[in-house]
Design a protein around this motif. Structure first.
Motif, PDB file in Angstrom:
ATOM      1  N   UNK A  10     101.372   4.948  -6.566  1.00  0.00           N
ATOM      2  CA  UNK A  10     100.142   4.720  -5.798  1.00  0.00           C
ATOM      3  C   UNK A  10     100.401   3.776  -4.626  1.00  0.00           C
ATOM      4  N   UNK A  11     101.202   2.747  -4.875  1.00  0.00           N
ATOM      5  CA  UNK A  11     101.545   1.795  -3.823  1.00  0.00           C
ATOM      6  C   UNK A  11     102.320   2.488  -2.705  1.00  0.00           C
ATOM      7  N   UNK A  12     103.337   3.251  -3.081  1.00  0.00           N
ATOM      8  CA  UNK A  12     104.188   3.915  -2.088  1.00  0.00           C
ATOM      9  C   UNK A  12     103.427   4.973  -1.299  1.00  0.00           C
ATOM     10  N   UNK A  13     102.531   5.675  -1.976  1.00  0.00           N
ATOM     11  CA  UNK A  13     101.813   6.780  -1.330  1.00  0.00           C
ATOM     12  C   UNK A  13     100.441   6.367  -0.788  1.00  0.00           C
ATOM     13  N   UNK A  14     100.112   5.082  -0.949  1.00  0.00           N
ATOM     14  CA  UNK A  14      98.841   4.531  -0.450  1.00  0.00           C
ATOM     15  C   UNK A  14      97.656   5.338  -0.980  1.00  0.00           C
ATOM     16  N   UNK A  15      97.638   5.494  -2.300  1.00  0.00           N
ATOM     17  CA  UNK A  15      96.597   6.258  -2.971  1.00  0.00           C
ATOM     18  C   UNK A  15      95.595   5.310  -3.630  1.00  0.00           C
ATOM     19  N   UNK A  16      94.372   5.220  -3.142  1.00  0.00           N
ATOM     20  CA  UNK A  16      93.372   4.335  -3.769  1.00  0.00           C
ATOM     21  C   UNK A  16      92.890   4.885  -5.103  1.00  0.00           C
ATOM     22  N   UNK A  17      92.352   4.001  -5.935  1.00  0.00           N
ATOM     23  CA  UNK A  17      91.846   4.387  -7.250  1.00  0.00           C
ATOM     24  C   UNK A  17      90.490   3.736  -7.520  1.00  0.00           C
ATOM     25  N   UNK A  18      89.687   4.439  -8.285  1.00  0.00           N
ATOM     26  CA  UNK A  18      88.457   3.888  -8.827  1.00  0.00           C
ATOM     27  C   UNK A  18      88.580   3.969 -10.353  1.00  0.00           C
ATOM     28  N   UNK A  19      88.539   2.827 -11.016  1.00  0.00           N
ATOM     29  CA  UNK A  19      88.733   2.765 -12.460  1.00  0.00           C
ATOM     30  C   UNK A  19      87.412   2.374 -13.115  1.00  0.00           C
ATOM     31  N   UNK A  20      86.946   3.187 -14.062  1.00  0.00           N
ATOM     32  CA  UNK A  20      85.635   2.948 -14.647  1.00  0.00           C
ATOM     33  C   UNK A  20      85.565   3.521 -16.057  1.00  0.00           C
ATOM     34  N   UNK A  21      84.549   3.136 -16.794  1.00  0.00           N
ATOM     35  CA  UNK A  21      84.365   3.623 -18.154  1.00  0.00           C
ATOM     36  C   UNK A  21      83.679   4.974 -18.162  1.00  0.00           C
ATOM     37  N   UNK A  22      84.186   5.893 -18.953  1.00  0.00           N
ATOM     38  CA  UNK A  22      83.621   7.241 -19.015  1.00  0.00           C
ATOM     39  C   UNK A  22      82.259   7.260 -19.693  1.00  0.00           C
ATOM     40  N   UNK A  23      82.031   6.319 -20.619  1.00  0.00           N
ATOM     41  CA  UNK A  23      80.858   6.432 -21.487  1.00  0.00           C
ATOM     42  C   UNK A  23      79.543   6.003 -20.836  1.00  0.00           C
ATOM     43  N   UNK A  24      79.587   5.468 -19.623  1.00  0.00           N
ATOM     44  CA  UNK A  24      78.347   5.108 -18.948  1.00  0.00           C
ATOM     45  C   UNK A  24      77.581   6.348 -18.503  1.00  0.00           C
ATOM     46  N   UNK A  25      76.270   6.247 -18.410  1.00  0.00           N
ATOM     47  CA  UNK A  25      75.459   7.388 -17.999  1.00  0.00           C
ATOM     48  C   UNK A  25      75.798   7.802 -16.563  1.00  0.00           C
ATOM     49  N   UNK A  26      76.089   9.090 -16.381  1.00  0.00           N
ATOM     50  CA  UNK A  26      76.461   9.630 -15.064  1.00  0.00           C
ATOM     51  C   UNK A  26      77.598   8.841 -14.421  1.00  0.00           C
ATOM     52  N   UNK A  27      78.536   8.395 -15.239  1.00  0.00           N
ATOM     53  CA  UNK A  27      79.588   7.498 -14.739  1.00  0.00           C
ATOM     54  C   UNK A  27      80.458   8.148 -13.665  1.00  0.00           C
ATOM     55  N   UNK A  28      80.773   9.423 -13.832  1.00  0.00           N
ATOM     56  CA  UNK A  28      81.647  10.097 -12.861  1.00  0.00           C
ATOM     57  C   UNK A  28      80.914  10.307 -11.543  1.00  0.00           C
ATOM     58  N   UNK A  29      79.696  10.822 -11.620  1.00  0.00           N
ATOM     59  CA  UNK A  29      78.895  11.039 -10.414  1.00  0.00           C
ATOM     60  C   UNK A  29      78.677   9.723  -9.679  1.00  0.00           C
ATOM     61  N   UNK A  30      78.344   8.677 -10.416  1.00  0.00           N
ATOM     62  CA  UNK A  30      78.112   7.374  -9.793  1.00  0.00           C
ATOM     63  C   UNK A  30      79.374   6.850  -9.116  1.00  0.00           C
ATOM     64  N   UNK A  31      80.515   7.035  -9.765  1.00  0.00           N
ATOM     65  CA  UNK A  31      81.771   6.559  -9.183  1.00  0.00           C
ATOM     66  C   UNK A  31      82.076   7.284  -7.874  1.00  0.00           C
ATOM     67  N   UNK A  32      81.897   8.597  -7.870  1.00  0.00           N
ATOM     68  CA  UNK A  32      82.177   9.376  -6.657  1.00  0.00           C
ATOM     69  C   UNK A  32      81.215   8.997  -5.534  1.00  0.00           C
ATOM     70  N   UNK A  33      79.990   8.622  -5.895  1.00  0.00           N
ATOM     71  CA  UNK A  33      78.999   8.219  -4.898  1.00  0.00           C
ATOM     72  C   UNK A  33      79.085   6.735  -4.555  1.00  0.00           C
ATOM     73  N   UNK A  34      80.086   6.048  -5.109  1.00  0.00           N
ATOM     74  CA  UNK A  34      80.274   4.637  -4.793  1.00  0.00           C
ATOM     75  C   UNK A  34      79.366   3.698  -5.536  1.00  0.00           C
ATOM     76  N   UNK A  35      78.673   4.198  -6.563  1.00  0.00           N
ATOM     77  CA  UNK A  35      77.744   3.370  -7.339  1.00  0.00           C
ATOM     78  C   UNK A  35      78.291   3.203  -8.746  1.00  0.00           C
ATOM     79  N   UNK A  36      79.177   2.266  -8.921  1.00  0.00           N
ATOM     80  CA  UNK A  36      79.748   2.073 -10.253  1.00  0.00           C
ATOM     81  C   UNK A  36      80.107   0.613 -10.456  1.00  0.00           C
ATOM     82  N   UNK A  37      80.302   0.234 -11.714  1.00  0.00           N
ATOM     83  CA  UNK A  37      80.575  -1.167 -12.038  1.00  0.00           C
ATOM     84  C   UNK A  37      81.989  -1.354 -12.535  1.00  0.00           C
TER      85      UNK A  37
END
Length: 231
Positions: free
Chosen positions: A198-225
């Motif tokens: 990730x460092x070499x290829x400059x690939x950003x990551x968003x790391x989050x818990x799967x079990x939160x309600x709508x966690x994937x959608x929220x992460x993609x929309x920038x609304x996650x904890x």
């Protein structure tokens, strides 16, 4: 986001059972994937095999054989999640880096591009096809190859901590951290090989818990904890 690589924790897909599949959890994931796909985002998916097998914990068989079992566990996971996605109305394709009978299609970048052009959600099963490389490494490799804008890492833990929160109740979660710091401190976002990629290829990551309600959608929309890993 036009293209993302979603990494799903096999352990998280097992829900409270901790092994196998929890259909309610997987169905909720599939519905979120559909919602994102219907917005026009191309989605590649890698799934870990921890709900069936963790080869590195075995002390009685050869490491290469243990890793091969792990690769097959990821194939099982992708077949299952892919079919649940189909149940919701999505079109999917599963690729493996080795011949797997009629269950999957042999991986090539051109074939993946054809699948994306057809509007399919793509599953990358079987890791890299080689022992000693984890699904974390396969995640970064496929993300780079498909020219993903970011990796979305849906785990059983809700972000990156300065120590293991399962062991240390005082562990502190990062809201944002650079990939350089993740590598330097050897934090457990991914294994070290994957983090360095990730460092070499400059690939950003968003790391989050799967079990939160709508966690994937929220992460993609920038609304996650969870934790945002910048490059």
């Amino acid at each position: 986001m036009k293209r993302i690589l979603l990494k799903l924790s096999g352990e998280a897909l097992a829900g409270s059972k901790k092994t196998g599949f929890d259909e309610e959890t997987v169905l909720a994931v599939a519905r979120q994937i559909k919602a994102i796909a219907e917005e026009g985002t191309r989605i590649g998916i890698v799934i870990g095999g921890g709900n069936f097998w963790r080869g590195r914990t075995s002390e009685t068989i050869n490491r290469s054989k243990a890793d091969q079992i792990g690769m097959l566990a990821t194939v099982m996971n992708c077949i299952y999640v892919s079919d649940i996605c189909r149940y919701t109305g999505l079109s999917t394709e599963i690729f493996t880096p080795f011949v797997c009978g009629a269950f999957t299609r042999l991986y090539s970048r051109d074939a993946v591009e054809e699948a994306f052009a057809s509007g399919k959600v793509v599953f990358f099963a079987g890791g890299t096809g080689h022992p000693y490389f984890s699904t974390d490494t396969a995640t970064v490799l496929r993300a780079v190859e498909m020219e993903a804008e970011a990796i979305y890492l849906a785990k059983a833990v809700d972000g990156i901590y300065d120590s293991d929160p399962k062991v240390n109740p005082d562990a502190v979660k990062f809201d944002e951290i650079t990939i350089e710091e993740v590598v330097d401190r050897k934090l457990a976002a991914m294994d070290l090989t994957a983090s360095i990629m990730c460092l070499e290829q400059r690939m950003p990551m968003m790391v989050f818990g799967l079990d939160g309600e709508n966690s994937i959608v929220n992460a993609v929309h920038g609304k996650f904890s969870g934790t945002r890993v910048t490059v």
